[in-house]
Design an enzyme around this catalytic site. Structure first.
Site, PDB file in Angstrom:
ATOM      1  N   ASP A  31       0.854  -1.187   0.000  1.00 17.33           N
ATOM      2  CA  ASP A  31       0.000   0.000   0.000  1.00 17.33           C
ATOM      3  C   ASP A  31       0.888   1.236   0.000  1.00 17.33           C
ATOM      4  OD1 ASP A  31      -3.237   0.508   0.986  1.00 17.33           O
ATOM      5  OD2 ASP A  31      -1.819   2.193   1.060  1.00 17.33           O
ATOM      6  N   ASN A  87     -12.589  -3.222   2.704  1.00 20.00           N
ATOM      7  CA  ASN A  87     -13.498  -2.089   2.867  1.00 20.00           C
ATOM      8  C   ASN A  87     -14.503  -2.188   1.728  1.00 20.00           C
ATOM      9  OD1 ASN A  87     -12.092  -1.012   5.072  1.00 20.00           O
ATOM     10  ND2 ASN A  87     -10.627  -0.010   3.708  1.00 20.00           N
ATOM     11  N   GLN A  94     -14.310   2.651   1.148  1.00 20.48           N
ATOM     12  CA  GLN A  94     -13.646   2.055  -0.014  1.00 20.48           C
ATOM     13  C   GLN A  94     -13.383   3.169  -1.022  1.00 20.48           C
ATOM     14  OE1 GLN A  94     -15.871  -1.024  -2.078  1.00 20.48           O
ATOM     15  NE2 GLN A  94     -14.222  -1.367  -3.565  1.00 20.48           N
ATOM     16  N   VAL A  96     -11.025   2.634  -3.895  1.00 21.28           N
ATOM     17  CA  VAL A  96     -10.695   2.091  -5.219  1.00 21.28           C
ATOM     18  C   VAL A  96     -11.737   1.020  -5.542  1.00 21.28           C
ATOM     19  CG1 VAL A  96      -8.979   0.913  -6.637  1.00 21.28           C
ATOM     20  CG2 VAL A  96      -8.228   2.552  -4.887  1.00 21.28           C
ATOM     21  N   HIS A 100     -10.100  -5.480  -2.981  1.00 23.91           N
ATOM     22  CA  HIS A 100      -8.728  -5.762  -2.538  1.00 23.91           C
ATOM     23  C   HIS A 100      -8.750  -6.086  -1.063  1.00 23.91           C
ATOM     24  CE1 HIS A 100      -9.655  -1.477  -2.566  1.00 23.91           C
ATOM     25  NE2 HIS A 100      -8.962  -1.372  -1.440  1.00 23.91           N
ATOM     26  N   HIS A 102      -6.952  -5.942   2.351  1.00 25.22           N
ATOM     27  CA  HIS A 102      -5.879  -5.250   3.061  1.00 25.22           C
ATOM     28  C   HIS A 102      -5.272  -6.236   4.055  1.00 25.22           C
ATOM     29  CE1 HIS A 102      -6.850  -0.884   2.201  1.00 25.22           C
ATOM     30  NE2 HIS A 102      -8.039  -1.410   1.927  1.00 25.22           N
TER      31      HIS A 102
HETATM   32  P1  AMP Z   1      -9.695   1.310   0.023  1.00 26.70           P
HETATM   33  O1  AMP Z   1      -9.778   2.678   0.646  1.00 26.70           O
HETATM   34  O2  AMP Z   1     -10.111   0.197   0.901  1.00 26.70           O
HETATM   35  O3  AMP Z   1     -10.384   1.303  -1.331  1.00 26.70           O
HETATM   36  O4  AMP Z   1      -8.156   1.061  -0.219  1.00 26.70           O
HETATM   37  C1  AMP Z   1      -7.432   1.622  -1.269  1.00 26.70           C
HETATM   38  C2  AMP Z   1      -6.003   1.562  -0.851  1.00 26.70           C
HETATM   39  O5  AMP Z   1      -5.200   1.771  -1.994  1.00 26.70           O
HETATM   40  C3  AMP Z   1      -5.612   2.658   0.164  1.00 26.70           C
HETATM   41  O6  AMP Z   1      -5.112   2.028   1.348  1.00 26.70           O
HETATM   42  C4  AMP Z   1      -4.559   3.464  -0.573  1.00 26.70           C
HETATM   43  O7  AMP Z   1      -3.518   3.908   0.272  1.00 26.70           O
HETATM   44  C5  AMP Z   1      -4.062   2.469  -1.603  1.00 26.70           C
HETATM   45  N1  AMP Z   1      -3.479   3.046  -2.794  1.00 26.70           N
HETATM   46  C6  AMP Z   1      -3.925   4.121  -3.505  1.00 26.70           C
HETATM   47  N2  AMP Z   1      -3.131   4.336  -4.563  1.00 26.70           N
HETATM   48  C7  AMP Z   1      -2.162   3.381  -4.529  1.00 26.70           C
HETATM   49  C8  AMP Z   1      -1.025   3.072  -5.348  1.00 26.70           C
HETATM   50  N3  AMP Z   1      -0.735   3.799  -6.439  1.00 26.70           N
HETATM   51  N4  AMP Z   1      -0.248   2.022  -4.994  1.00 26.70           N
HETATM   52  C9  AMP Z   1      -0.536   1.293  -3.890  1.00 26.70           C
HETATM   53  N5  AMP Z   1      -1.574   1.527  -3.083  1.00 26.70           N
HETATM   54  C10 AMP Z   1      -2.381   2.557  -3.393  1.00 26.70           C
END
Ligand code: AMP
Length: 114
Positions: A31, A87, A94, A96, A100, A102
Site C-alpha cells: 500500500d 473495505n 472504499q 478504489v 482488494h 488489506h
Molecule cells: P480502500 O480505501 O479500501 O479502497 O483502499 C485503497 C487503498 O489503496 C488505500 O489504502 C490506498 O492507500 C491504496 N493506494 C492508492 N493508490 C495506490 C497506489 N498507487 N499504490 C498502492 N496503493 C495505493
C-alpha cells in the site's frame, strides 16, 4: 472498453507499484500509504468493483486471495497476527472500485476499528 482501474494499471505495469507477489489470478502489492509496518493489498486480476458484485463463480477466487494473504503474511514475518480486511462501499471508505484485501500487521491494533 471500460477504463482500467488503478490496480489494473499497476498490474499491467502502466503505473508504478511495489509488487511482492503475483500469479494468474491475483497480485499483492505494498500500500502506498501504509497504516502499519506491513500493509499489503491482495488484488484479484478480475476487476470486481465491490464485494456486492461477487458471484458464485468468484467463490474460489476469494478463497485464493486469503491463501495468498497467508503466504505474504508469513513472508512479512507477521507471526504475532495481522488483520485481513475488505473495505466495502462508502461507509467503509472504499476508495478504489476494484476489490482488494488489506493485509495489515507489524503492530498491536485496537478494536473496534475507526
Ligand atoms: P480502500 O480505501 O479500501 O479502497 O483502499 C485503497 C487503498 O489503496 C488505500 O489504502 C490506498 O492507500 C491504496 N493506494 C492508492 N493508490 C495506490 C497506489 N498507487 N499504490 C498502492 N496503493 C495505493
Amino acid at each position: 472498453m471500460t477504463e482500467k482501474t488503478l490496480f489494473q494499471k499497476i498490474m499491467d505495469r502502466e503505473e508504478p507499484g511495489d509488487i511482492l507477489y503475483e500469479d494468474d489470478r491475483c497480485v499483492a502489492l505494498r500500500d502506498i500509504n501504509p497504516q502499519a509496518p506491513s500493509h499489503v493489498l491482495v488484488v484479484p486480476r478480475k476487476p470486481i468493483p465491490t464485494l456486492d458484485a461477487l458471484t458464485e463463480e468468484d467463490e474460489p477466487l476469494v478463497g485464493h486471495l486469503f491463501l495468498v494473504a497467508q503466504k505474504v503474511a508469513a513472508e512479512e514475518g507477521l507471526t504475532d497476527g495481522y488483520r485481513a480486511v475488505f473495505n466495502n462501499g462508502s461507509d467503509a471508505q472504499q476508495t478504489v472500485a476494484h476489490i482488494h484485501l488489506h493485509l495489515i500487521g507489524g503492530r498491536r491494533m485496537s478494536w473496534p476499528p475507526g
